[in-house]
Every structure is written in structure tokens, then in C-alpha cells.
Design a protein around this motif. Structure first.
Motif, short mmCIF file in Angstrom:
data_model
loop_
_atom_site.label_atom_id
_atom_site.label_comp_id
_atom_site.label_asym_id
_atom_site.label_seq_id
_atom_site.Cartn_x
_atom_site.Cartn_y
_atom_site.Cartn_z
N ASP A 93 8.36 -1.24 -1.45
CA ASP A 93 6.99 -1.11 -1.92
C ASP A 93 6.20 -2.27 -1.33
O ASP A 93 6.72 -3.36 -1.16
CB ASP A 93 6.91 -1.20 -3.44
CG ASP A 93 7.75 -0.15 -4.14
OD1 ASP A 93 8.10 0.86 -3.50
OD2 ASP A 93 8.06 -0.34 -5.33
N ILE A 94 4.93 -2.03 -1.04
CA ILE A 94 4.03 -3.08 -0.57
C ILE A 94 2.90 -3.20 -1.59
O ILE A 94 2.26 -2.20 -1.91
CB ILE A 94 3.44 -2.76 0.82
CG1 ILE A 94 4.54 -2.58 1.86
CG2 ILE A 94 2.44 -3.83 1.24
CD1 ILE A 94 5.28 -3.85 2.22
N LEU A 95 2.69 -4.40 -2.11
CA LEU A 95 1.61 -4.64 -3.06
C LEU A 95 0.65 -5.67 -2.48
O LEU A 95 1.09 -6.69 -1.94
CB LEU A 95 2.15 -5.16 -4.38
CG LEU A 95 2.81 -4.11 -5.28
CD1 LEU A 95 4.21 -3.84 -4.82
CD2 LEU A 95 2.80 -4.58 -6.69
N MET A 96 -0.64 -5.39 -2.60
CA MET A 96 -1.67 -6.33 -2.18
C MET A 96 -2.68 -6.46 -3.31
O MET A 96 -3.07 -5.48 -3.92
CB MET A 96 -2.38 -5.86 -0.93
CG MET A 96 -3.24 -6.97 -0.35
SD MET A 96 -4.47 -6.42 0.80
CE MET A 96 -5.68 -5.72 -0.26
N TRP A 125 1.60 0.54 -2.31
CA TRP A 125 2.07 1.63 -1.47
C TRP A 125 3.56 1.81 -1.73
O TRP A 125 4.30 0.83 -1.83
CB TRP A 125 1.85 1.30 0.01
CG TRP A 125 0.42 1.27 0.41
CD1 TRP A 125 -0.33 2.33 0.85
CD2 TRP A 125 -0.45 0.14 0.43
NE1 TRP A 125 -1.60 1.92 1.14
CE2 TRP A 125 -1.70 0.58 0.88
CE3 TRP A 125 -0.30 -1.21 0.09
CZ2 TRP A 125 -2.79 -0.28 1.02
CZ3 TRP A 125 -1.38 -2.06 0.23
CH2 TRP A 125 -2.60 -1.59 0.69
N PHE A 126 4.01 3.06 -1.85
CA PHE A 126 5.41 3.31 -2.22
C PHE A 126 5.88 4.63 -1.62
O PHE A 126 5.09 5.43 -1.10
CB PHE A 126 5.56 3.34 -3.74
CG PHE A 126 4.56 4.23 -4.43
CD1 PHE A 126 4.81 5.57 -4.61
CD2 PHE A 126 3.36 3.70 -4.89
CE1 PHE A 126 3.88 6.39 -5.23
CE2 PHE A 126 2.42 4.51 -5.52
CZ PHE A 126 2.69 5.86 -5.69
N VAL A 127 7.19 4.86 -1.71
CA VAL A 127 7.84 6.07 -1.21
C VAL A 127 8.43 6.80 -2.41
O VAL A 127 8.97 6.18 -3.33
CB VAL A 127 8.97 5.71 -0.21
CG1 VAL A 127 9.72 6.93 0.25
CG2 VAL A 127 8.40 4.95 0.98
N ARG A 128 8.33 8.12 -2.40
CA ARG A 128 8.93 8.95 -3.44
C ARG A 128 9.95 9.91 -2.82
O ARG A 128 9.63 10.63 -1.87
CB ARG A 128 7.87 9.78 -4.17
CG ARG A 128 6.96 9.00 -5.06
CD ARG A 128 7.71 8.62 -6.34
NE ARG A 128 6.81 8.13 -7.35
CZ ARG A 128 6.60 6.86 -7.61
NH1 ARG A 128 7.23 5.93 -6.93
NH2 ARG A 128 5.77 6.50 -8.57
#
Length: 140
Positions: free
Chosen positions: A37-40, A90-93
Motif C-alpha cells: 500500500d502507498i499512503l500520502m 493506494w492499494f491492491v485487492r
């Protein structure tokens, strides 16, 4: 559906925008362990700390900082005492890959040459902080 995905410009299958959300300790069970996951975060807040519990790391999570980790494997939370904050995550499912019958992400792989390249990198002490150095208290 697969034909439409060739136009998708991101490896991420989902994005969330959160405003002033309390983030208690949690993991993200719908994300694959291989996906990062990417967090901003942006805002007018000060002295926020991101806790990566499994790793024993606390990160100074100031505005404009971007952090990447496996939300499924790493138990995490963010502590902000005051101020406004907006976070893009942003993430992947897995469910999207299953539905579209597309390949799942793989684990990141590093060669010894890659690791040797980063051997000389020194972290600034403000990059990683222990809880308490910012004058905050931990509410477990």
C-alpha cells in the motif's frame, strides 16, 4: 473486462481518500500480502506518528510524507493529536484480480547486488522515531 484493463495506468486496483480519520491499530485483510500500500498525507497537522507494530518502527508522519508497506502483513496505525489531515491510500485487492482473471502481484525480489547498493545509506534520525520523542503518549 481484461481488454479494458490494458488501459489502466496503475498497478493499484483501488484508492481511498480519508479526511481527519482516526486510524486505530489494524491490518488490511482484503489486500494481498504481496502488495504494498502507498499512503500520502497532507494537511495542517503536526507531530503525527505512524506505528508499524510488527516491525517495531515508529515513523514521523509529517505532511507530504509518502509511506509504502504491506497493509496485510504489517499491523499499523497513525496517531495525530491535532490539526487537519487528508490521506490518499493506494492499494491492491485480490477480488479485482479474481474477477478480471488477471495475474496477482508477486513478492518483491532483491538480488545481493541490489542490497549491496543500499549498504552505504544512512538514515536520518528524524526518519524513524521512538514513541515519546515527540512528546506524545501511546493509547494502546
Amino acid at each position: 473486462m481484461y481488454q479494458n484493463l490494458k488501459h489502466w495506468a496503475s498497478i493499484y486496483t483501488g484508492v481511498a481518500v480519508m479526511c481527519n480519520r482516526l486510524s486505530p491499530y489494524h491490518q488490511d485483510p482484503k489486500c494481498p500480502p504481496e502488495g504494498f500500500d502507498i499512503l500520502m498525507s497532507i494537511g495542517s497537522y503536526r507531530q503525527a506518528v505512524m506505528h508499524l507494530i510488527n516491525l517495531g518502527i515508529d515513523i514521523a508522519y509529517d505532511p507530504s510524507i509518502m509511506v509504502g508497506y504491506s497493509g496485510r502483513l504489517i499491523r499499523h496505525r497513525v496517531r495525530v493529536d491535532e490539526g487537519d489531515r487528508i490521506v490518499w491510500a493506494w492499494f491492491v485487492r485480490d477480488s479485482v484480480h479474481n474477477y478480471t482473471r488477471t495475474p496477482h502481484p508477486e513478492y518483491a525480489k532483491y538480488s545481493p547486488l541490489d542490497l549491496a547498493m543500499y549498504e552505504h545509506v544512512k538514515y536520518n534520525q528524524t526518519d524513524f522515531v521512538r514513541y515519546g520523542t515527540l512528546g506524545l503518549t501511546c493509547l494502546a
